[in-house]
Design a protein around this motif. Structure first.
Motif, PDB file in Angstrom:
ATOM      1  N   SER A 117      27.130  -8.186  25.980  1.00  0.00           N
ATOM      2  CA  SER A 117      28.409  -8.471  25.329  1.00  0.00           C
ATOM      3  C   SER A 117      29.316  -7.242  25.489  1.00  0.00           C
ATOM      4  O   SER A 117      28.891  -6.203  26.011  1.00  0.00           O
ATOM      5  CB  SER A 117      28.194  -8.819  23.856  1.00  0.00           C
ATOM      6  OG  SER A 117      28.133  -7.645  23.086  1.00  0.00           O
ATOM      7  N   THR A 162      30.261  -5.059  23.440  1.00  0.00           N
ATOM      8  CA  THR A 162      29.755  -3.870  22.753  1.00  0.00           C
ATOM      9  C   THR A 162      28.921  -3.008  23.702  1.00  0.00           C
ATOM     10  O   THR A 162      28.970  -1.776  23.666  1.00  0.00           O
ATOM     11  CB  THR A 162      28.934  -4.305  21.517  1.00  0.00           C
ATOM     12  OG1 THR A 162      29.788  -5.099  20.683  1.00  0.00           O
ATOM     13  CG2 THR A 162      28.432  -3.126  20.716  1.00  0.00           C
ATOM     14  N   THR A 196      42.025  -7.443  18.601  1.00  0.00           N
ATOM     15  CA  THR A 196      41.799  -8.870  18.329  1.00  0.00           C
ATOM     16  C   THR A 196      41.833  -9.178  16.835  1.00  0.00           C
ATOM     17  O   THR A 196      41.997 -10.328  16.441  1.00  0.00           O
ATOM     18  CB  THR A 196      40.447  -9.296  18.934  1.00  0.00           C
ATOM     19  OG1 THR A 196      40.252  -8.607  20.172  1.00  0.00           O
ATOM     20  CG2 THR A 196      40.395 -10.788  19.203  1.00  0.00           C
TER      21      THR A 196
HETATM   22  C1  LIG Z   1      38.915  -6.029  21.281  1.00  0.00           C
HETATM   23  C2  LIG Z   1      37.443  -6.244  21.149  1.00  0.00           C
HETATM   24  N1  LIG Z   1      36.611  -5.221  21.381  1.00  0.00           N
HETATM   25  C3  LIG Z   1      35.288  -5.355  21.282  1.00  0.00           C
HETATM   26  C4  LIG Z   1      34.705  -6.551  20.920  1.00  0.00           C
HETATM   27  C5  LIG Z   1      33.229  -6.660  20.814  1.00  0.00           C
HETATM   28  O1  LIG Z   1      32.758  -7.445  21.870  1.00  0.00           O
HETATM   29  P1  LIG Z   1      31.414  -8.277  21.770  1.00  0.00           P
HETATM   30  O2  LIG Z   1      31.470  -9.058  20.504  1.00  0.00           O
HETATM   31  O3  LIG Z   1      31.440  -9.132  23.018  1.00  0.00           O
HETATM   32  O4  LIG Z   1      30.288  -7.311  21.784  1.00  0.00           O
HETATM   33  C6  LIG Z   1      35.524  -7.646  20.673  1.00  0.00           C
HETATM   34  C7  LIG Z   1      34.958  -8.934  20.271  1.00  0.00           C
HETATM   35  O5  LIG Z   1      35.641  -9.871  19.938  1.00  0.00           O
HETATM   36  C8  LIG Z   1      36.924  -7.493  20.792  1.00  0.00           C
HETATM   37  O6  LIG Z   1      37.757  -8.509  20.565  1.00  0.00           O
END
Ligand SMILES: Cc1ncc(COP(=O)(O)O)c(C=O)c1O
Length: 392
Positions: free
Chosen positions: A66, A68, A146
């Motif tokens: 993901s 992260t 987001t």
């Molecule tokens: C701007 C932003 N950064 C980081 C993340 C984290 O990503 P993930 O949930 O795919 O690990 C998100 C998740 O929505 C995000 O919108």
């Protein structure tokens, strides 16, 4: 037991987004040998195609992870224990990235905002000017936050770093902006761009990316944070022959190939214009609903409005979570929740990815009916206002 809801589920969270049938069908093709020639063709196609989306000639590393994971990769590949990093804390995701930096043994210098605008280049410049000893090794910014629907001005932040004559690397999270909002890794002098598959790229969650500048590669040679799975070196070596150092997410990569083809068919400038138009129509709806300060945009800086989502803030005493629950139950639509201090105050309308005018009008109609049913004081006419923008 859940009662069956007929018709489409409206997935209007700001990612994961709706995955188009073409991409789903590509993913459902039989899994191939990741060490065979067909895979090398696939890898070569996606590694080249990604560069066009990131607007870069630099390598783009793909992780089966993901977003992260790609955050962590950006930090551990370039930094050493105790390094100071400037973190523009513009919202929930920026805050999470900054906490990660701390857990990894870095020293985040946090520049806070009120979560209603993007990062401030002048504040970044000032922090760098104060750092005469160059302890700061990186500036980390979330391009599209987001949680708030606010965009940070990356080109201006690059200019601020240059104006301070500071060697810090620029690390940018484009997880909810890549392939939705204009973004240029090379032109804007970004050192690492972090991205994910599940938003503008129209894929399911599961892939994430680091676009890596020459300066970032150079920094990675001296960086001392421990890294193994995230290490760029074995990845870039294997990618040179179009393979991966460990089992890649073959089916997702096939989906990525299809998604990249769709973006090229539409043309990136058209993709960005479509997102801008849907965002403008959504804001027109929110402004029309607004009454007694009870329904308003979370983003207060017009220059920073996001094209991929709109965060809507409700007045004191009104529950955004109750509204979302009502809309899910009555209209089979998922909206994004408020995060961190915005919990229950904000709901988020995602209008990114595989999306068109009628999807937007359907989504906004669901919100307008939900507002009416919930008894939240608001004016009608939001959908009409959005339609007026779309038919201009
Ligand atoms: C701007 C932003 N950064 C980081 C993340 C984290 O990503 P993930 O949930 O795919 O690990 C998100 C998740 O929505 C995000 O919108």
């Amino acid at each position: 037991m859940n009662v069956r809801s007929p018709g489409w589920h409206f997935l209007q969270i700001p990612g994961p987004t709706n995955v188009p049938g073409r991409v789903l069908r590509a993913i459902s093709e039989p899994t191939i040998d990741h060490r065979g020639p067909a895979f090398a063709d696939l890898a070569s196609s996606v590694l080249r195609g990604l560069k066009r989306v990131f607007r870069t000639n630099c390598p783009v590393v793909i992780y089966p992870a993901s977003g992260t994971g790609a955050w962590e990769a950006a930090l551990v590949n370039t930094l050493s224990p105790g390094d100071a990093v400037v973190m523009a804390r513009t919202g929930w995701f920026a805050a999470l990235w900054s906490e990660m930096a701390k857990r990894l043994g870095l020293e985040p210098l946090v520049l806070d905002s009120d979560w209603r605008r993007g990062a401030d280049p002048a504040a970044i410049e000032e922090a760098l000017r104060r750092d005469g000893a160059h302890r700061i090794r990186a500036v980390c910014v979330v391009h599209n936050e987001t949680s708030t629907g606010c965009v940070s001005p990356i080109a201006a932040i690059r200019a601020a770093i240059d104006a301070a004559r500071h060697p810090a690397l620029l690390l940018v999270d484009t997880i909810s902006s890549l392939a939705s909002i204009d973004y240029r890794h090379d032109d804007w002098g970004v050192d690492i761009t972090v991205a994910g598959s599940q938003k503008g790229l129209m894929l399911p969650p599961g892939l994430s990316f680091n676009a890596v500048s020459e300066r970032a590669l150079e920094a990675s040679r001296a960086a001392k944070l421990p890294r193994s799975y995230w290490d760029w070196r074995p990845m870039l070596e294997a990618n040179a022959g179009f393979y991966f150092p460990y089992t890649p997410a073959t089916n997702l990569l096939r989906g990525l190939q299809e998604a990249l083809a769709m973006l090229e068919e539409e043309g990136l400038p058209n993709v960005f214009a479509r997102h801008r138009r849907h965002a403008a129509a959504t804001r027109a709806a929110v402004e029309a609903w607004g009454l007694e300060g009870c329904v308003e945009l979370q983003c207060q800086a017009p220059t920073d409005y996001s094209s991929s989502l709109t965060a809507v803030r409700l007045g004191e005493g009104h529950s955004a979570d109750a509204l979302r629950a009502l809309i899910l139950k009555r209209f089979n639509m998922s909206l994004g929740n408020g995060l961190g201090v915005l919990k229950d105050r904000v709901f988020r309308i995602g209008h990114l990815g595989d999306f068109n005018d009628l999807s937007l009008i359907g989504a906004l109609s669901g919100v307008e009916m939900g507002l009416k049913l919930s008894g939240i004081p608001c004016a009608g006419g939001g959908v009409d206002a959005a339609m007026a923008v779309l038919t201009e």
